[in-house]
Write a protein that holds these residues in place. Sequence first.
Motif, PDB file in Angstrom:
ATOM      1  N   TYR A  35      83.172 120.227  90.202  1.00 49.54           N
ATOM      2  CA  TYR A  35      83.732 119.531  89.039  1.00 49.54           C
ATOM      3  C   TYR A  35      82.816 119.676  87.833  1.00 49.54           C
ATOM      4  CZ  TYR A  35      86.247 115.849  86.506  1.00 49.54           C
ATOM      5  OH  TYR A  35      86.998 115.147  85.579  1.00 49.54           O
ATOM      6  N   LEU A  36      81.523 119.501  88.037  1.00 47.38           N
ATOM      7  CA  LEU A  36      80.561 119.626  86.950  1.00 47.38           C
ATOM      8  C   LEU A  36      80.480 121.058  86.433  1.00 47.38           C
ATOM      9  CD1 LEU A  36      77.772 117.352  88.428  1.00 47.38           C
ATOM     10  CD2 LEU A  36      79.033 116.903  86.322  1.00 47.38           C
ATOM     11  N   ASP A  37      80.538 122.024  87.345  1.00 49.88           N
ATOM     12  CA  ASP A  37      80.450 123.429  86.943  1.00 49.88           C
ATOM     13  C   ASP A  37      81.590 123.807  86.008  1.00 49.88           C
ATOM     14  OD1 ASP A  37      78.138 123.844  88.358  1.00 49.88           O
ATOM     15  OD2 ASP A  37      79.103 124.813  90.066  1.00 49.88           O
ATOM     16  N   GLN A  38      82.781 123.265  86.250  1.00 45.96           N
ATOM     17  CA  GLN A  38      83.917 123.568  85.377  1.00 45.96           C
ATOM     18  C   GLN A  38      83.630 123.138  83.942  1.00 45.96           C
ATOM     19  OE1 GLN A  38      87.236 121.561  87.179  1.00 45.96           O
ATOM     20  NE2 GLN A  38      87.553 123.132  88.726  1.00 45.96           N
ATOM     21  N   PHE A  39      83.085 121.951  83.782  1.00 48.57           N
ATOM     22  CA  PHE A  39      82.772 121.466  82.445  1.00 48.57           C
ATOM     23  C   PHE A  39      81.660 122.289  81.809  1.00 48.57           C
ATOM     24  CE2 PHE A  39      84.964 117.707  84.051  1.00 48.57           C
ATOM     25  CZ  PHE A  39      85.748 117.383  82.961  1.00 48.57           C
ATOM     26  N   GLN A  40      80.669 122.655  82.614  1.00 46.30           N
ATOM     27  CA  GLN A  40      79.564 123.431  82.066  1.00 46.30           C
ATOM     28  C   GLN A  40      80.048 124.769  81.529  1.00 46.30           C
ATOM     29  OE1 GLN A  40      76.209 122.302  81.761  1.00 46.30           O
ATOM     30  NE2 GLN A  40      76.412 124.008  80.333  1.00 46.30           N
ATOM     31  N   TYR A  46      84.563 116.112  74.657  1.00 46.17           N
ATOM     32  CA  TYR A  46      84.747 117.419  75.293  1.00 46.17           C
ATOM     33  C   TYR A  46      86.096 118.019  74.893  1.00 46.17           C
ATOM     34  CZ  TYR A  46      86.443 120.561  78.921  1.00 46.17           C
ATOM     35  OH  TYR A  46      87.028 121.613  79.571  1.00 46.17           O
ATOM     36  N   ARG A  47      87.153 117.212  74.977  1.00 47.34           N
ATOM     37  CA  ARG A  47      88.482 117.714  74.625  1.00 47.34           C
ATOM     38  C   ARG A  47      88.559 118.082  73.143  1.00 47.34           C
ATOM     39  NH1 ARG A  47      92.336 119.349  78.428  1.00 47.34           N
ATOM     40  NH2 ARG A  47      91.952 118.169  80.341  1.00 47.34           N
TER      41      ARG A  47
END
Length: 351
Positions: free
Chosen positions: A173-178, A308-309
């Motif tokens: 989940y964190l990797d997607q945001f990164q 973020y969005r």
Amino acid sequence: MANDSSHNAAANNVSLGDKVAFLSDSRAYAGFEGEVDVKETHMAWVFLTTDRVYKLKKPVEYNHRDCHFLRDRELLCHEEVRLNRRLAPEVYLGVAGLRLDDDGTLVLEEEGQEVDEQVVDWLVVMKRLPEHLMLDVALTQGTVTETRITLVAERLSDFYQGLEPVEMSAETYLDQFQRELEKNREVIEDTRFSVAREGVAFMLDRLDRLLEEEPELLGSRARQGRIVEGHGDLRPEHVCLSDPPVIIDCLEFSRPLRLVDPFDELRFLGLECERLGAAWIGECLVSECARRLQDRPDRRLLAFYTAYRACLRARLSLAHLLDPDPRTPDKWEPRAREYLALGLRACRDLD
């Protein structure tokens, strides 16, 4: 479904321009004699008659799907209908084939009718919704009420409650945001654009730092089983304030982009409403859905999702200008600045 060879042979003989010209003519639609309203989007051509909408996907390649091939456009049409029937079951009527007749003329079949050969393309067929009830239009007309938004929140809450949690590790989940934050920075700070300034750099750094220093803020959402296969593109123009409300145009071409925390989607819709001058809608949606879902996400998590969005929408706005021949080019840098200003406002709640 017709075989690939007949699909390709027929499709290759008819240009996109020919298809658009045919579908722009009222004679393409049985029993319709009015003027066809034609709209072009980034990914499709849309044709509107009195009571129906026909959507033709463009044969182009996107980051998550290659639509050059007819079989892929057919698959995406069926996926669009399947997925959108979750939130708008009576709106999505089916998939219609566009074929060549024996004399070489184009014919649009009824949705659901089997087409075995000479198919040149496929279209999603929808019931046309009242324009004045679409949330973006209603906002401009000043007709949105708290009661209507509460009904939307109830509809979305029921939708999310009916979805099975998606198994996803906190790390994934964190990797997607990164990854997305890196893409946001690359475009927003591109020197071909003039939207980056000191405050924007601070926001980009602050979002990166939060992921690095406080991974549990987001990671806990995955660990708690809060991730679901949601809508993926929850915007005011996709919300109809009918009774009951319906939500259309989910993101059909990428399942990974539909795997979301419901409150990420809700903050996205709230962001778009705030840009249109109605920040209260986002607060109402979050409050009502939190109550109905029995989930109270951290205030700072909501601020992260919003900022973020905002950066993501700024990036996607600017990306239009990277197209070889962008439509409405004067629109996108001012739009990106609007999003970045909203993101900076959300960042105040990260501390």
